[in-house]
Design a protein around this motif. Structure first.
Motif, PDB file in Angstrom:
ATOM      1  N   ASP A 104     -99.055  62.235  23.435  1.00 49.53           N
ATOM      2  CA  ASP A 104     -98.217  61.403  22.579  1.00 49.53           C
ATOM      3  C   ASP A 104     -97.159  60.720  23.450  1.00 49.53           C
ATOM      4  N   TYR A 107     -93.417  60.430  22.019  1.00 49.50           N
ATOM      5  CA  TYR A 107     -92.693  61.708  22.002  1.00 49.50           C
ATOM      6  C   TYR A 107     -92.432  62.225  23.412  1.00 49.50           C
ATOM      7  N   GLN A 148     -92.437  53.459  16.661  1.00 51.52           N
ATOM      8  CA  GLN A 148     -92.027  54.869  16.742  1.00 51.52           C
ATOM      9  C   GLN A 148     -90.717  55.049  17.492  1.00 51.52           C
ATOM     10  N   HIS A 150     -89.426  54.812  21.770  1.00 54.58           N
ATOM     11  CA  HIS A 150     -89.892  55.484  22.975  1.00 54.58           C
ATOM     12  C   HIS A 150     -88.875  55.293  24.085  1.00 54.58           C
ATOM     13  N   ASP A 190    -105.277  65.309  26.530  1.00 55.02           N
ATOM     14  CA  ASP A 190    -106.417  64.601  25.953  1.00 55.02           C
ATOM     15  C   ASP A 190    -107.683  65.322  26.388  1.00 55.02           C
TER      16      ASP A 190
END
Length: 324
Positions: A104, A107, A148, A150, A190
């Motif tokens: 992510d 985050y 979001q 970042h 991942d």
């Protein structure tokens, strides 16, 4: 790298007094201090990763920018980066920053910046560190990150900059799986990027009607699968997915092309031969595997021996998260 003993002799010249300074003792001193005063997790960061960062700093002290998601970004990578960065700062060098290539990104970028400030709140270099993000970034990802929020300073855009979605690039990357008989693997948040370690052989197992059932990877020193003999084939990552396969024919897929720095005589083909061989191989696959819309995934499995070793090493090298 797998141990700190591999970098015991590495040093750089201090820009402050021109003295040659061993890096490892300085790094370990910070590790002990920060473990006691900031975060106990410093004691559990991956030694192989820390050794690699030290080696990188010794080679490139002026452009120290580390990929930190090889093991675990927050419990190992960013902490090891800060250990080496603080030593470089002591010696007059300015660390550049980190790169995130999985997980992510929004985050993790924000969490890493918080970690910088937590570990070294009074260091001037901390405010200048950059966070580089990569991993198949395109317009949709950039839009999502913007929504979001970042802490990314630089975006590494490669594949989606030089290709379009209708004519995509074939994403292939060579990864080190063994060095001097020691297996190596890449860890990642991942799952598609987790590497199956050690030297291997690959085989294609065929059914009675001549179509391929699956491809099987085994450890290099394992006995090869044989026609008429059953073998358990495991999904590399899902322990519940397995099958007992009795092939009617077995074909080895791995052929040596290079030996040392020389091409093996007779191992290469010209373009026309390679094209004809590829076209011939495609003819034996089921049509549902080759269809453009919603194709059936073709199975690539590993042997039980390789599965067990892979997962033991994976568990051993993955830092354990702690919560309180």
């Amino acid at each position: 790298y797998s141990a700190l003993s591999e970098v015991e002799s590495l040093s750089i010249t201090s820009k402050k007094d021109n003295e040659e300074v061993l890096l490892l003792p300085r790094v370990l001193e910070y590790r002990q201090t920060l473990m006691e005063t900031v975060d106990p997790a410093f004691e559990r960061t991956n030694d192989g990763e820390l050794a690699a960062f030290i080696a990188y700093a010794a080679a490139f002290p002026k452009i120290f920018l580390c990929l930190i998601d090889t093991y675990d970004t927050l419990t190992s990578g960013v902490l090891n980066f800060m250990l080496v960065s603080m030593v470089l700062d002591d010696l007059g060098y300015a660390p550049v920053g980190i790169r995130l290539d999985s997980g992510d990104l929004a985050y993790l970028s924000k969490a890493c910046v918080e970690s910088f400030k937590k570990v070294a709140p009074k260091r001037d270099f901390v405010s200048k560190l950059v966070v580089v993000a990569s991993n198949d970034i395109n317009e949709a990802v950039l839009t999502s990150l913007g929504e979001q929020g970042h802490a990314i300073n630089v975006f590494g855009i490669g594949t989606n900059l030089v290709t379009c979605q209708k004519q995509p690039a074939l994403g292939c990357v060579y990864k080190l799986v063994e060095i001097e008989s020691h297996p190596r693997m890449k860890l990642s948040q991942d799952i598609d990027k987790v590497l199956i370690p050690q030297r291997k052989r690959a085989y294609r197992l065929f059914s009675k009607n001549g179509t391929p059932i699956l491809d099987l990877m085994v450890s290099f020193d394992e006995p090869p699968p044989k026609a008429g003999e059953s073998i358990i084939c495991r999904h590399p990552f899902n322990e519940r997915m397995r099958a007992r396969v009795t092939p009617s024919r077995v074909e080895i897929l791995h052929h040596k092309v290079y030996s040392g720095n020389a091409i093996v005589q007779g191992a290469t083909h010209d373009l026309a031969e390679a094209r004809n061989a590829a076209a011939s191989d495609l003819k034996i696959f089921r049509s549902d595997i080759l269809r453009v819309s919603n194709p059936t995934p073709y199975k690539v499995s590993i042997s039980t021996t390789l599965f067990d070793y892979f997962h033991q090493l994976w568990q051993k090298e993955t830092p354990m998260a702690e919560y309180s």
